[in-house]
Design a protein around this motif. Structure first.
Motif, PDB file in Angstrom:
ATOM      1  N   ALA A  41      33.202  -7.425  17.354  1.00 10.09           N
ATOM      2  CA  ALA A  41      32.522  -8.717  17.490  1.00 10.09           C
ATOM      3  C   ALA A  41      33.521  -9.856  17.604  1.00 10.09           C
ATOM      4  O   ALA A  41      33.263 -10.860  18.263  1.00 10.09           O
ATOM      5  CB  ALA A  41      31.593  -8.940  16.294  1.00 10.09           C
ATOM      6  N   LEU A  42      34.686  -9.689  16.968  1.00 12.94           N
ATOM      7  CA  LEU A  42      35.737 -10.708  17.066  1.00 12.94           C
ATOM      8  C   LEU A  42      36.126 -10.954  18.521  1.00 12.94           C
ATOM      9  O   LEU A  42      36.195 -12.094  18.983  1.00 12.94           O
ATOM     10  CB  LEU A  42      36.945 -10.227  16.264  1.00 12.94           C
ATOM     11  CG  LEU A  42      38.059 -11.219  16.008  1.00 12.94           C
ATOM     12  CD1 LEU A  42      37.601 -12.214  14.982  1.00 12.94           C
ATOM     13  CD2 LEU A  42      39.304 -10.483  15.542  1.00 12.94           C
ATOM     14  N   GLY A  43      36.353  -9.872  19.244  1.00 12.47           N
ATOM     15  CA  GLY A  43      36.749 -10.027  20.648  1.00 12.47           C
ATOM     16  C   GLY A  43      35.655 -10.630  21.494  1.00 12.47           C
ATOM     17  O   GLY A  43      35.916 -11.446  22.376  1.00 12.47           O
ATOM     18  N   ASP A  44      34.402 -10.239  21.201  1.00 15.05           N
ATOM     19  CA  ASP A  44      33.301 -10.709  22.041  1.00 15.05           C
ATOM     20  C   ASP A  44      32.991 -12.178  21.820  1.00 15.05           C
ATOM     21  O   ASP A  44      32.293 -12.777  22.634  1.00 15.05           O
ATOM     22  CB  ASP A  44      32.047  -9.877  21.772  1.00 15.05           C
ATOM     23  CG  ASP A  44      32.027  -8.641  22.627  1.00 15.05           C
ATOM     24  OD1 ASP A  44      32.919  -8.518  23.471  1.00 15.05           O
ATOM     25  OD2 ASP A  44      31.129  -7.795  22.446  1.00 15.05           O
ATOM     26  N   THR A  45      33.417 -12.764  20.725  1.00 11.57           N
ATOM     27  CA  THR A  45      33.100 -14.174  20.483  1.00 11.57           C
ATOM     28  C   THR A  45      34.328 -15.062  20.666  1.00 11.57           C
ATOM     29  O   THR A  45      34.396 -15.868  21.593  1.00 11.57           O
ATOM     30  CB  THR A  45      32.518 -14.341  19.069  1.00 11.57           C
ATOM     31  OG1 THR A  45      33.374 -13.660  18.151  1.00 11.57           O
ATOM     32  CG2 THR A  45      31.140 -13.766  18.985  1.00 11.57           C
ATOM     33  N   LEU A  46      35.306 -14.891  19.793  1.00 14.68           N
ATOM     34  CA  LEU A  46      36.477 -15.771  19.845  1.00 14.68           C
ATOM     35  C   LEU A  46      37.325 -15.499  21.088  1.00 14.68           C
ATOM     36  O   LEU A  46      37.775 -16.443  21.762  1.00 14.68           O
ATOM     37  CB  LEU A  46      37.311 -15.567  18.578  1.00 14.68           C
ATOM     38  CG  LEU A  46      38.331 -16.658  18.261  1.00 14.68           C
ATOM     39  CD1 LEU A  46      37.598 -17.946  17.969  1.00 14.68           C
ATOM     40  CD2 LEU A  46      39.173 -16.248  17.079  1.00 14.68           C
ATOM     41  N   VAL A  72      29.798 -18.210  28.038  1.00 13.76           N
ATOM     42  CA  VAL A  72      30.205 -18.225  26.624  1.00 13.76           C
ATOM     43  C   VAL A  72      28.987 -18.356  25.729  1.00 13.76           C
ATOM     44  O   VAL A  72      28.839 -17.644  24.726  1.00 13.76           O
ATOM     45  CB  VAL A  72      31.184 -19.383  26.373  1.00 13.76           C
ATOM     46  CG1 VAL A  72      31.473 -19.507  24.889  1.00 13.76           C
ATOM     47  CG2 VAL A  72      32.469 -19.165  27.112  1.00 13.76           C
ATOM     48  N   LEU A  73      28.090 -19.278  26.100  1.00 18.47           N
ATOM     49  CA  LEU A  73      26.895 -19.486  25.289  1.00 18.47           C
ATOM     50  C   LEU A  73      26.085 -18.194  25.181  1.00 18.47           C
ATOM     51  O   LEU A  73      25.635 -17.802  24.092  1.00 18.47           O
ATOM     52  CB  LEU A  73      26.049 -20.599  25.927  1.00 18.47           C
ATOM     53  CG  LEU A  73      24.868 -21.064  25.096  1.00 18.47           C
ATOM     54  CD1 LEU A  73      25.349 -21.869  23.909  1.00 18.47           C
ATOM     55  CD2 LEU A  73      23.920 -21.877  25.943  1.00 18.47           C
ATOM     56  N   PHE A  74      25.934 -17.517  26.331  1.00 21.54           N
ATOM     57  CA  PHE A  74      25.162 -16.274  26.334  1.00 21.54           C
ATOM     58  C   PHE A  74      25.804 -15.251  25.412  1.00 21.54           C
ATOM     59  O   PHE A  74      25.132 -14.588  24.622  1.00 21.54           O
ATOM     60  CB  PHE A  74      25.066 -15.734  27.760  1.00 21.54           C
ATOM     61  CG  PHE A  74      24.295 -14.452  27.844  1.00 21.54           C
ATOM     62  CD1 PHE A  74      22.916 -14.474  27.856  1.00 21.54           C
ATOM     63  CD2 PHE A  74      24.947 -13.241  27.900  1.00 21.54           C
ATOM     64  CE1 PHE A  74      22.207 -13.302  27.924  1.00 21.54           C
ATOM     65  CE2 PHE A  74      24.242 -12.069  27.968  1.00 21.54           C
ATOM     66  CZ  PHE A  74      22.874 -12.103  27.977  1.00 21.54           C
ATOM     67  N   PHE A  75      27.146 -15.134  25.517  1.00 20.15           N
ATOM     68  CA  PHE A  75      27.822 -14.135  24.681  1.00 20.15           C
ATOM     69  C   PHE A  75      27.690 -14.488  23.207  1.00 20.15           C
ATOM     70  O   PHE A  75      27.490 -13.615  22.369  1.00 20.15           O
ATOM     71  CB  PHE A  75      29.286 -14.025  25.075  1.00 20.15           C
ATOM     72  CG  PHE A  75      29.542 -12.898  26.017  1.00 20.15           C
ATOM     73  CD1 PHE A  75      29.799 -11.635  25.525  1.00 20.15           C
ATOM     74  CD2 PHE A  75      29.496 -13.086  27.382  1.00 20.15           C
ATOM     75  CE1 PHE A  75      30.026 -10.578  26.378  1.00 20.15           C
ATOM     76  CE2 PHE A  75      29.711 -12.040  28.240  1.00 20.15           C
ATOM     77  CZ  PHE A  75      29.982 -10.788  27.741  1.00 20.15           C
ATOM     78  N   TRP A  76      27.798 -15.783  22.889  1.00 22.87           N
ATOM     79  CA  TRP A  76      27.693 -16.167  21.484  1.00 22.87           C
ATOM     80  C   TRP A  76      26.301 -15.907  20.947  1.00 22.87           C
ATOM     81  O   TRP A  76      26.120 -15.685  19.765  1.00 22.87           O
ATOM     82  CB  TRP A  76      28.047 -17.650  21.331  1.00 22.87           C
ATOM     83  CG  TRP A  76      29.510 -17.868  21.265  1.00 22.87           C
ATOM     84  CD1 TRP A  76      30.468 -16.964  21.597  1.00 22.87           C
ATOM     85  CD2 TRP A  76      30.179 -19.027  20.820  1.00 22.87           C
ATOM     86  NE1 TRP A  76      31.695 -17.507  21.400  1.00 22.87           N
ATOM     87  CE2 TRP A  76      31.555 -18.783  20.930  1.00 22.87           C
ATOM     88  CE3 TRP A  76      29.753 -20.262  20.361  1.00 22.87           C
ATOM     89  CZ2 TRP A  76      32.505 -19.720  20.577  1.00 22.87           C
ATOM     90  CZ3 TRP A  76      30.702 -21.197  20.019  1.00 22.87           C
ATOM     91  CH2 TRP A  76      32.063 -20.933  20.122  1.00 22.87           C
TER      92      TRP A  76
END
Lengths: 108, 322
Positions: A41-46, A72-76
């Motif tokens: 999840a770290l990689g997928d957000t930050l 970015v918004l979608f991924f977050w």
């Protein structure tokens, strides 16, 4: 001015790369599912944020960069929820969670 | 002079008659049955308790089984040889392939040149690929969307419950197969996020479908996005909410209508030898949303079929049916 922009975007991209590499190492190194979800999840957000910020700074503000920020918004929105659902399943099904303490909330 | 027998039941002829009718064996009446005499008391028959581990070890003795050893060696050798042969055959064919990037290659023929030069003019679509798959080669795409529909129906047939006349039995079966009582999980986080995401996904999918002839995308990708939005909604809120607008009936109607429209609109090209036939709809200016004739409605048809099929597969494979 051009140089400053390039350097800033390069710093962002390198930071993103660092986060992604640490996420990949974490996914492969950790033994338990919950730890690995945390690393992924770290990689997928930050990581995504740093990467796309770097690209936006590089290319300047345009309609394409707006679309990138939407990504970015979608991924977050999507990635943490997906991680949450998977970890919920893990907590519900795996009886041997080790030293991880879990509060069970039925209403969640 | 005949004599009337009193004991007809015991006569030979009666026994024969019975045997013909299949009621009794001819010798049955003579046999005296005795209780079998056990030489040993029945407890001893089981003998000493059989050691299962020992028997299993003897039966599955893989170390000393020569045939198994031989088979494994041959198996490995055969797989290696097969792989090498495949590699050899493929490399052999690579030698005969034309050089990469050579302008005289067979792919650089008049067909692609025609598509590139006259594509926009003839189809009205600025996206060449859509112009190809939905105008020049629309019949191929019709087959593809039919394949999706057929796959969904096949899964439905395979997962169908056996029809039994007894209504009570049928109810029981359905209750056994039904796992919707465990759904939805009512996860607050998922529900809140899907409230935001599902409309966005729908809008994005519709945008991709409607812009299929202008930008990359089209029926297949847009339909897949809409289908994923439906699946997300189902996961968050359960069947009770989705059944208000999407049941098996809806699936059937939508796919049937879309495929029928596609068939009526484009299948003539099959009979005319894939020749172009005027649809009568003006092509409009390339780049405008209402342009390129039949491509836009066909894209919508394909998108509907793909979205329905994605959702149908998901619902069918999670046991609950649609």
């Amino acid at each position: 001015m051009e140089w400053v922009r390039l350097i800033v975007s390069a710093v962002f991209l390198l930071l993103g790369l660092l986060v992604f590499i640490s996420a990949a190492i974490g996914v492969n190194k950790f033994k338990r599912a919950l730890n690995r979800i945390h690393a992924a999840a770290l990689g997928d957000t930050l990581g995504i944020l740093f990467m796309i910020l770097g690209l936006v700074v590089w290319k300047g503000i345009s309609f394409a960069s707006f679309k990138l920020l939407l990504v970015v918004l979608f991924f977050w929105l999507a990635s943490p929820v997906a991680g949450h659902m998977i970890s919920r399943l893990e907590v519900m099904t795996d009886e041997d969670l080790g030293e991880i303490e879990v509060d069970h909330h039925e209403d969640l | 002079m005949s004599r009337l027998r009193n004991d007809y039941e015991n006569s030979r002829f009666h026994r024969f008659e019975k045997w013909v009718d299949g009621e009794a064996a001819p010798t049955e009446l003579k046999l005296e049955t005795k209780e079998p005499v056990w030489r040993r008391p029945p407890e001893e028959l089981s003998g000493p308790k059989l050691n299962e581990e020992k028997i299993n070890a003897a039966v599955y003795d893989e170390r000393h089984n020569k045939e198994l050893k031989y088979f494994r060696v041959v198996n490995r050798l055969a797989s290696v040889v097969l792989c090498l042969m495949l590699i050899g055959v493929l490399l052999w064919t690579v030698v005969y392939l034309p050089e990469f990037g050579n302008p005289d290659n067979p792919i650089n023929n008049e067909v692609s040149a025609r598509y590139i030069e006259k594509g926009v003019e003839e189809t009205g679509a600025t996206n060449f690929v859509t112009g190809m798959i939905l105008d020049y080669r629309a019949f191929d795409t019709f087959g593809e969307s039919c394949v999706l529909f057929i796959a969904a129906t096949c899964v439905q047939v395979l997962m169908r419950l056996d029809n039994s006349d007894d209504r009570e039995k049928m109810k029981k079966k359905q209750a056994e197969e039904n796992d919707r009582i465990y759904e939805p999980k009512n996860d607050l986080i998922l529900q809140k996020v899907s409230c935001v995401l599902v409309p966005l996904l729908f809008i994005f999918g519709i945008y991709i479908i409607l812009n299929g002839h202008l930008s990359p995308g089209g029926g297949f990708s847009g339909g897949a996005i809409i289908g994923s939005g439906l699946i997300l909604y189902l996961n968050a809120f359960g069947f009770k909410k989705t059944e208000r607008f999407f049941t098996e009936k809806t699936f059937r109607r939508i796919t049937l209508a879309a495929l029928t429209f596609y068939c009526l609109a484009k299948s003539y090209s099959f009979f005319t030898g894939a020749n172009h036939l005027e649809s009568g709809i003006p092509l409009g200016t390339p780049g405008a949303i209402l342009s390129s004739g039949l491509i836009l409605p066909l894209n919508i048809c394909v998108g509907l079929v793909v979205a329905c099929t994605m959702y149908a597969f998901y619902t069918l494979f999670r046991k609950g049916g649609m």
